[in-house]
Design a protein around this motif. Structure first.
Motif, PDB file in Angstrom:
ATOM      1  N   PHE A  91       0.829  -1.209   0.000  1.00 26.00           N
ATOM      2  CA  PHE A  91       0.000   0.000   0.000  1.00 26.00           C
ATOM      3  C   PHE A  91       0.855   1.247   0.000  1.00 26.00           C
ATOM      4  O   PHE A  91       0.551   2.218  -0.701  1.00 26.00           O
ATOM      5  CB  PHE A  91      -0.925  -0.015   1.216  1.00 26.00           C
ATOM      6  N   MET A  92       1.922   1.249   0.781  1.00 27.41           N
ATOM      7  CA  MET A  92       2.675   2.479   0.941  1.00 27.41           C
ATOM      8  C   MET A  92       3.427   2.876  -0.315  1.00 27.41           C
ATOM      9  O   MET A  92       3.968   3.973  -0.378  1.00 27.41           O
ATOM     10  CB  MET A  92       3.646   2.371   2.113  1.00 27.41           C
ATOM     11  N   THR A  93       3.461   2.032  -1.314  1.00 24.92           N
ATOM     12  CA  THR A  93       4.145   2.403  -2.552  1.00 24.92           C
ATOM     13  C   THR A  93       3.222   3.125  -3.540  1.00 24.92           C
ATOM     14  O   THR A  93       3.687   3.622  -4.553  1.00 24.92           O
ATOM     15  CB  THR A  93       4.717   1.161  -3.248  1.00 24.92           C
ATOM     16  N   TYR A  94       1.932   3.165  -3.243  1.00 22.65           N
ATOM     17  CA  TYR A  94       0.965   3.714  -4.179  1.00 22.65           C
ATOM     18  C   TYR A  94       0.697   5.197  -3.933  1.00 22.65           C
ATOM     19  O   TYR A  94       0.601   5.648  -2.789  1.00 22.65           O
ATOM     20  CB  TYR A  94      -0.377   3.000  -4.063  1.00 22.65           C
ATOM     21  N   THR A  95       0.509   5.940  -5.035  1.00 20.66           N
ATOM     22  CA  THR A  95      -0.171   7.226  -4.960  1.00 20.66           C
ATOM     23  C   THR A  95      -1.655   6.921  -4.828  1.00 20.66           C
ATOM     24  O   THR A  95      -2.193   6.074  -5.547  1.00 20.66           O
ATOM     25  CB  THR A  95       0.078   8.040  -6.235  1.00 20.66           C
ATOM     26  N   MET A  96      -2.318   7.596  -3.901  1.00 24.96           N
ATOM     27  CA  MET A  96      -3.738   7.362  -3.671  1.00 24.96           C
ATOM     28  C   MET A  96      -4.542   8.591  -4.075  1.00 24.96           C
ATOM     29  O   MET A  96      -4.066   9.729  -3.943  1.00 24.96           O
ATOM     30  CB  MET A  96      -3.992   7.039  -2.202  1.00 24.96           C
ATOM     31  N   TRP A 116       3.074   8.667  -1.752  1.00 24.89           N
ATOM     32  CA  TRP A 116       3.220   7.525  -0.859  1.00 24.89           C
ATOM     33  C   TRP A 116       3.677   7.931   0.538  1.00 24.89           C
ATOM     34  O   TRP A 116       3.317   7.273   1.517  1.00 24.89           O
ATOM     35  CB  TRP A 116       4.186   6.504  -1.461  1.00 24.89           C
ATOM     36  N   ARG A 117       4.438   9.021   0.639  1.00 21.87           N
ATOM     37  CA  ARG A 117       4.907   9.457   1.964  1.00 21.87           C
ATOM     38  C   ARG A 117       3.859  10.284   2.707  1.00 21.87           C
ATOM     39  O   ARG A 117       3.971  10.481   3.913  1.00 21.87           O
ATOM     40  CB  ARG A 117       6.186  10.280   1.828  1.00 21.87           C
ATOM     41  N   GLY A 118       2.892  10.796   1.946  1.00 25.75           N
ATOM     42  CA  GLY A 118       1.878  11.637   2.558  1.00 25.75           C
ATOM     43  C   GLY A 118       2.275  13.091   2.694  1.00 25.75           C
ATOM     44  O   GLY A 118       1.587  13.858   3.365  1.00 25.75           O
ATOM     45  N   ASP A 119       3.355  13.492   2.052  1.00 26.26           N
ATOM     46  CA  ASP A 119       3.820  14.873   2.205  1.00 26.26           C
ATOM     47  C   ASP A 119       3.606  15.710   0.956  1.00 26.26           C
ATOM     48  O   ASP A 119       4.094  16.850   0.880  1.00 26.26           O
ATOM     49  CB  ASP A 119       5.307  14.892   2.603  1.00 26.26           C
ATOM     50  N   LYS A 173     -10.746  22.529  -2.867  1.00 28.18           N
ATOM     51  CA  LYS A 173      -9.566  23.070  -2.177  1.00 28.18           C
ATOM     52  C   LYS A 173     -10.012  23.959  -1.012  1.00 28.18           C
ATOM     53  O   LYS A 173     -10.894  24.800  -1.160  1.00 28.18           O
ATOM     54  CB  LYS A 173      -8.721  23.862  -3.167  1.00 28.18           C
ATOM     55  N   GLY A 174      -9.424  23.723   0.150  1.00 27.48           N
ATOM     56  CA  GLY A 174      -9.795  24.488   1.332  1.00 27.48           C
ATOM     57  C   GLY A 174     -10.934  23.878   2.124  1.00 27.48           C
ATOM     58  O   GLY A 174     -11.166  24.273   3.276  1.00 27.48           O
ATOM     59  N   ARG A 175     -11.667  22.936   1.539  1.00 31.01           N
ATOM     60  CA  ARG A 175     -12.778  22.279   2.233  1.00 31.01           C
ATOM     61  C   ARG A 175     -12.483  20.806   2.511  1.00 31.01           C
ATOM     62  O   ARG A 175     -12.901  20.273   3.538  1.00 31.01           O
ATOM     63  CB  ARG A 175     -14.062  22.365   1.406  1.00 31.01           C
ATOM     64  N   PHE A 176     -11.785  20.151   1.595  1.00 31.37           N
ATOM     65  CA  PHE A 176     -11.477  18.725   1.716  1.00 31.37           C
ATOM     66  C   PHE A 176      -9.993  18.548   2.010  1.00 31.37           C
ATOM     67  O   PHE A 176      -9.157  19.312   1.519  1.00 31.37           O
ATOM     68  CB  PHE A 176     -11.802  17.980   0.424  1.00 31.37           C
ATOM     69  N   THR A 177      -9.674  17.518   2.791  1.00 36.48           N
ATOM     70  CA  THR A 177      -8.293  17.193   3.110  1.00 36.48           C
ATOM     71  C   THR A 177      -8.066  15.695   2.942  1.00 36.48           C
ATOM     72  O   THR A 177      -8.784  14.893   3.551  1.00 36.48           O
ATOM     73  CB  THR A 177      -7.940  17.595   4.541  1.00 36.48           C
ATOM     74  N   ILE A 178      -7.077  15.349   2.137  1.00 39.01           N
ATOM     75  CA  ILE A 178      -6.703  13.957   1.952  1.00 39.01           C
ATOM     76  C   ILE A 178      -5.525  13.646   2.868  1.00 39.01           C
ATOM     77  O   ILE A 178      -4.624  14.479   3.061  1.00 39.01           O
ATOM     78  CB  ILE A 178      -6.354  13.652   0.480  1.00 39.01           C
ATOM     79  N   SER A 179      -5.534  12.462   3.446  1.00 37.16           N
ATOM     80  CA  SER A 179      -4.432  12.028   4.307  1.00 37.16           C
ATOM     81  C   SER A 179      -4.330  10.511   4.220  1.00 37.16           C
ATOM     82  O   SER A 179      -5.218   9.851   3.681  1.00 37.16           O
ATOM     83  CB  SER A 179      -4.656  12.479   5.755  1.00 37.16           C
ATOM     84  N   ARG A 180      -3.257   9.970   4.753  1.00 33.17           N
ATOM     85  CA  ARG A 180      -3.090   8.516   4.716  1.00 33.17           C
ATOM     86  C   ARG A 180      -2.339   8.057   5.952  1.00 33.17           C
ATOM     87  O   ARG A 180      -1.548   8.804   6.533  1.00 33.17           O
ATOM     88  CB  ARG A 180      -2.355   8.073   3.449  1.00 33.17           C
ATOM     89  N   ASP A 181      -2.593   6.819   6.311  1.00 28.46           N
ATOM     90  CA  ASP A 181      -1.906   6.162   7.404  1.00 28.46           C
ATOM     91  C   ASP A 181      -1.372   4.846   6.850  1.00 28.46           C
ATOM     92  O   ASP A 181      -2.124   3.875   6.732  1.00 28.46           O
ATOM     93  CB  ASP A 181      -2.870   5.929   8.573  1.00 28.46           C
TER      94      ASP A 181
END
Length: 123
Positions: free
Chosen positions: A29-34, A53-56, A65-73
């Motif tokens: 999973f961590m190798t993918y762009t999501m 993949w790093r989440g940065d 933009k400004g309303r939604f936030t994408i993140s990953r664990d």
């Protein structure tokens, strides 16, 4: 390919918030762009956001933009979409997707898709 399952959709009033989750199977999973996309009735599927993949490194459509936030664990094999200040025009089926491409942005870049989760925003 990775298998993806979205959850967290539902009915919310305008101005409210929802957090969508997308659980992925597989150890890579961590190798993918999501990415997150959505499709409203009678409309084409549209890009919302991507995260590397790093989440940065994230990218957003102007409409969210400004309303939604994408993140990953990566430890949980999960990507999230926090949606705030929801509008009736945000009503759609929301999909998460995975890509091997570092700079994936368009639908054709993503090879794995979830089944979608319905988000309905009432006025």
């Amino acid at each position: 390919q990775v298998q993806l399952v979205e959850s967290g959709g539902g009915l919310v009033q305008a101005g409210g918030s929802l957090r969508l989750s997308c659980a992925a199977s597989g150890r890579t999973f961590m190798t993918y762009t999501m990415g997150w996309f959505r499709q409203a009735p009678g409309k084409e599927r549209e890009f919302l956001a991507t995260i590397n993949w790093r989440g940065d490194n994230t990218n957003y459509a102007d409409s969210v933009k400004g309303r939604f936030t994408i993140s990953r664990d990566n430890a949980r094999n999960t990507v999230y979409l926090q949606m705030n200040s929801l509008k009736p025009e945000d009503t759609a089926v929301y999909y998460c997707a995975a890509s091997y491409k570092i700079a994936a942005m368009i639908i054709g870049d993503f090879g794995s898709w979830g089944q979608g989760t319905q988000v309905t925003v009432s006025s």
